[in-house]
Scaffold this active site. Structure first.
Site, mmCIF file in Angstrom:
data_model
loop_
_atom_site.group_PDB
_atom_site.id
_atom_site.type_symbol
_atom_site.label_atom_id
_atom_site.label_comp_id
_atom_site.label_asym_id
_atom_site.label_seq_id
_atom_site.Cartn_x
_atom_site.Cartn_y
_atom_site.Cartn_z
ATOM 1 N N ASP A 93 0.982 -1.165 0.049
ATOM 2 C CA ASP A 93 -0.049 0.098 0.008
ATOM 3 C C ASP A 93 0.892 1.318 -0.033
ATOM 4 O O ASP A 93 1.330 1.685 0.887
ATOM 5 C CB ASP A 93 -1.005 0.070 1.341
ATOM 6 C CG ASP A 93 -1.790 1.240 1.240
ATOM 7 O OD1 ASP A 93 -1.971 1.903 0.210
ATOM 8 O OD2 ASP A 93 -2.473 1.398 2.351
ATOM 9 N N ARG A 147 -10.932 -0.570 1.883
ATOM 10 C CA ARG A 147 -12.379 -0.543 1.971
ATOM 11 C C ARG A 147 -13.178 -1.070 0.420
ATOM 12 O O ARG A 147 -14.134 -1.486 0.322
ATOM 13 C CB ARG A 147 -12.953 0.527 2.568
ATOM 14 C CG ARG A 147 -12.618 1.808 1.741
ATOM 15 C CD ARG A 147 -12.911 2.969 2.707
ATOM 16 N NE ARG A 147 -11.907 3.244 4.070
ATOM 17 C CZ ARG A 147 -11.867 4.221 4.592
ATOM 18 N NH1 ARG A 147 -12.828 5.037 4.479
ATOM 19 N NH2 ARG A 147 -11.143 4.142 5.814
ATOM 20 N N LYS A 199 1.605 8.076 0.509
ATOM 21 C CA LYS A 199 2.081 8.023 1.899
ATOM 22 C C LYS A 199 3.124 8.740 1.972
ATOM 23 O O LYS A 199 4.322 8.574 1.236
ATOM 24 C CB LYS A 199 2.111 6.598 2.378
ATOM 25 C CG LYS A 199 0.825 5.815 2.448
ATOM 26 C CD LYS A 199 1.051 4.537 3.430
ATOM 27 C CE LYS A 199 -0.366 3.783 3.336
ATOM 28 N NZ LYS A 199 -1.290 4.326 4.326
ATOM 29 N N ASP A 214 0.018 -5.088 4.882
ATOM 30 C CA ASP A 214 -1.212 -4.588 4.457
ATOM 31 C C ASP A 214 -1.947 -5.929 4.114
ATOM 32 O O ASP A 214 -3.059 -5.684 3.733
ATOM 33 C CB ASP A 214 -1.325 -3.480 3.629
ATOM 34 C CG ASP A 214 -2.601 -2.505 3.945
ATOM 35 O OD1 ASP A 214 -3.131 -2.624 4.801
ATOM 36 O OD2 ASP A 214 -2.869 -1.713 3.037
ATOM 37 N N GLU A 222 -7.889 2.382 0.293
ATOM 38 C CA GLU A 222 -8.071 1.205 -0.704
ATOM 39 C C GLU A 222 -8.700 0.141 -0.247
ATOM 40 O O GLU A 222 -9.353 -0.824 -0.988
ATOM 41 C CB GLU A 222 -6.893 1.210 -1.571
ATOM 42 C CG GLU A 222 -5.865 -0.040 -0.956
ATOM 43 C CD GLU A 222 -5.331 0.568 0.520
ATOM 44 O OE1 GLU A 222 -5.520 1.888 0.912
ATOM 45 O OE2 GLU A 222 -4.993 -0.328 1.233
HETATM 46 N N1 BES Z 1 -3.126 0.157 5.223
HETATM 47 C C1 BES Z 1 -3.610 1.641 5.824
HETATM 48 C C2 BES Z 1 -3.935 1.725 7.265
HETATM 49 C C3 BES Z 1 -2.788 1.190 8.010
HETATM 50 C C4 BES Z 1 -2.124 2.328 8.592
HETATM 51 C C5 BES Z 1 -2.502 -0.030 8.566
HETATM 52 C C6 BES Z 1 -1.118 2.020 9.625
HETATM 53 C C7 BES Z 1 -1.522 -0.265 9.574
HETATM 54 C C8 BES Z 1 -0.752 0.657 10.048
HETATM 55 C C9 BES Z 1 -4.774 1.979 5.012
HETATM 56 O O1 BES Z 1 -5.041 1.645 3.682
HETATM 57 C C10 BES Z 1 -4.830 3.525 4.902
HETATM 58 O O2 BES Z 1 -4.121 3.872 4.337
HETATM 59 N N2 BES Z 1 -5.766 4.091 5.608
HETATM 60 C C11 BES Z 1 -5.908 5.429 5.781
HETATM 61 C C12 BES Z 1 -7.344 5.659 5.339
HETATM 62 C C13 BES Z 1 -7.607 7.187 5.274
HETATM 63 C C14 BES Z 1 -7.076 7.660 3.854
HETATM 64 C C15 BES Z 1 -9.064 7.238 5.158
HETATM 65 C C16 BES Z 1 -5.476 5.829 7.324
HETATM 66 O O3 BES Z 1 -5.868 5.229 8.019
HETATM 67 O O4 BES Z 1 -5.023 6.901 7.344
HETATM 68 ZN ZN ZN Z 2 -4.135 -0.115 3.191
HETATM 69 ZN ZN ZN Z 3 -4.120 2.636 2.176
#
Ligand code: BES
Ligand code: ZN
Ligand code: ZN
Length: 491
Positions: A261, A342, A268, A279, A340
């Protein structure tokens, strides 16, 4: 670390492990056993330095090891797992090849069944023995994993527990291996390969829906998330359907399997990408659970579904502002390509409801950073509107030690996910209740009459520090929880 831990007796010299020994007095049920090892236990017991405290592991002489459990009233399965995790390191250091585990009767009767004591100890031994070995190179430090440890017991119920514990520990370690495999190796086709390998070695059947098929059949979420990668997305469907399965129960387990991811165009930043090979830990846990269900011959029909994609940046990647149509016809405005998980899960959940006819539906996903902020790495977030299924899950979590904590999901949360340009957006413009936004989004893809649980494992899926039962890295969280949940649905 041992290469393998197996149950069964051995002709090599066996050391007796007296679990729950108290100083100067041998538990009654171990007196007879003591004779068969020429009094090794009683000699060990009178040696100075053993207090019987919890976590104490003292080698009495060459054929006995004493293990203290301390206050029985506060003893639980997790304490026994931790103890197993410590014991395995002590046994390896002493180069023990075979161990006979004998539990003081007072302990087994009081807090846990004999079977549960054996299971927890064996889970701890196997979990505490894991480390990632595949990437040892020519400059590796320390020993490579080596040798086999045989574990046995004179007591049949303990033996049964040991056997189950080894299976569940190994299944969890399999999830860890898949989780720890780096993203230059572990991509969606590689995940499909792991699932096919599982089918080859078990009675599980595996089907893979290819990227071309996904596109044709309207899996808009999986297609969009996966289209920026050179490794095409796929949906993996694994089925455990024993002949004597409990009638009228079909549990479907869905795993977020984003093999990497980057965030996509909502990239990111600040090194937030590092670690995103984890992920896919939801999917890895589903895979591990399927392995355990087969090995334990759990009499329930269970289907595991892996939503596999790699979230990358390229000339063909999806963008913020794209509007996509999902498997169930719901349209989604992409507001953030980093939300992504969801999108891939939504398609998998809608597919499960439409094609698999689940009586219980559960998904495990490293879905949000927000759940880690809220709950830390000590538990997963749980959303489940069905009281009966939720109780089953919470009881399962109590017994496996994989903690769950319930968070709310109200109409207001669902309404917040409605977009002006499409039915939904995949992320709201405000950070309000981030982990709940994920749950609320997913709820639009599950049929209302299907008991459904969303488990956000972003916290406990990995650990930054070594625990008695886990090395730094992926923990395999959810593997035992899902297997236990299935087992509970069998009665
Ligand atoms: N894979 C990440 C969530 C994550 C973050 C898992 C840190 C483990 C450690 C997910 O896909 C993500 O990026 N989520 C975002 C959602 C937001 C953009 C609505 C988040 O949590 O910031
Ligand atoms: Zn993710
Ligand atoms: Zn993500």
């Amino acid at each position: 670390m041992y290469r393998t831990i197996r149950t069964g007796s051995s002709r090599t010299p066996t050391i007796v492990a007296a679990v729950g020994a108290s100083p100067n007095r041998l538990p009654r049920n171990l007196t007879r056993l003591d004779k068969s090892v020429d009094g090794a236990l009683s000699t060990a017991l009178v040696r100075p330095g053993f207090d019987g405290k919890r976590g104490e592991i003292v080698f009495g002489d060459e054929s006995a090891v004493l293990i203290g459990l301390g206050d029985i009233d506060t003893l639980d399965a997790q304490a026994l797992r931790d103890l197993g995790g410590r014991l395995i390191k002590a046994l390896y250091r002493a180069r023990v090849k075979a161990v006979q585990i004998e539990v003081a009767a007072s302990i087994r009767a009081k807090v846990l069944s004999t079977d549960a004591v054996g299971q927890a100890l064996a889970e701890g031994l196997v979990l505490g023995n894991w480390k990632m070995e595949a990437y040892r190179g020519t400059a590796a430090k320390g020993d490579a994993a080596d040798g086999v440890l045989m574990i046995s017991s004179s007591d049949a119920a303990t033996r049964g527990g040991l056997r189950r514990g080894v299976i569940l520990g190994n299944a969890t370690n399999e999830a860890r291996r898949v989780g720890a495999t780096p993203p230059n190796v572990s991509n969606p086709p590689w995940m499909a390969k792991q699932a096919r390998a599982l089918a080859r070695n078990t009675k599980i059947t595996t089907r893979v829906i290819s990227a071309t098929e996904l596109k044709k059949q309207g899996f808009g979420g999986l297609t969009a998330v996966g289209q920026g990668s050179d490794s095409p997305p796929c949906l993996v469907v694994m089925e455990h359907k024993p002949a004597r399965a409990k009638k009228g129960v079909h549990l479907v387990l869905v795993g977020k399997t984003v093999t990497y991811d980057t965030g996509g165009y909502s990239l990111k930043i600040n090194n937030g990408m590092k670690g995103m090979k984890y992920d896919m830990c939801g999917g890895a846990a589903v895979l591990g659970a399927m392995q355990a269900l087969d090995a334990l011959k759990v009499p329930v029909h269970v289907t595991g579904v892996l939503a596999c994609a790699e979230n990358m940046v390229s000339g063909n990647a999806y963008r913020p502002d794209d509007i996509i149509t999902m498997y169930n016809g719901v349209t989604v405005e992409v507001t953030n390509t980093d939300a992504e998980g969801r999108l891939v899960l939504a398609d998998a959940l809608a597919y499960s409801c439409k094609k698999l006819n689940p009586t219980h539906l559960m998904n495990a996903a490293t879905l949000t950073g927000g759940v880690v902020v809220a709950l830390g790495e000590w538990c997963a977030g749980l959303w489940c509107g069905d009281d009966g299924f939720r109780r089953t899950l919470e009881h399962a979590a109590d017994s496996t030690g994989e903690r769950l904590w319930r968070l709310p999901l109200w109409k207001e949360h669902r309404d917040f996910m409605r977009s002006r340009h499409a039915d939904l957006w995949n992320s709201g413009p405000r950070r309000a209740a981030h982990p709940i936004q994920g749950a609320a989004f997913l709820s639009f893809f599950v049929d209302e009459d299907v008991p459904w649980a969303h488990v956000d494992i972003a916290g406990p899926a990995t650990t930054d520090f070594a625990l008695p039962t886990a090395a730094i890295g992926p923990t395999g969280f959810g593997t035992r929880l899902m297997a236990e949940t299935a087992a509970r649905l069998a009665h």
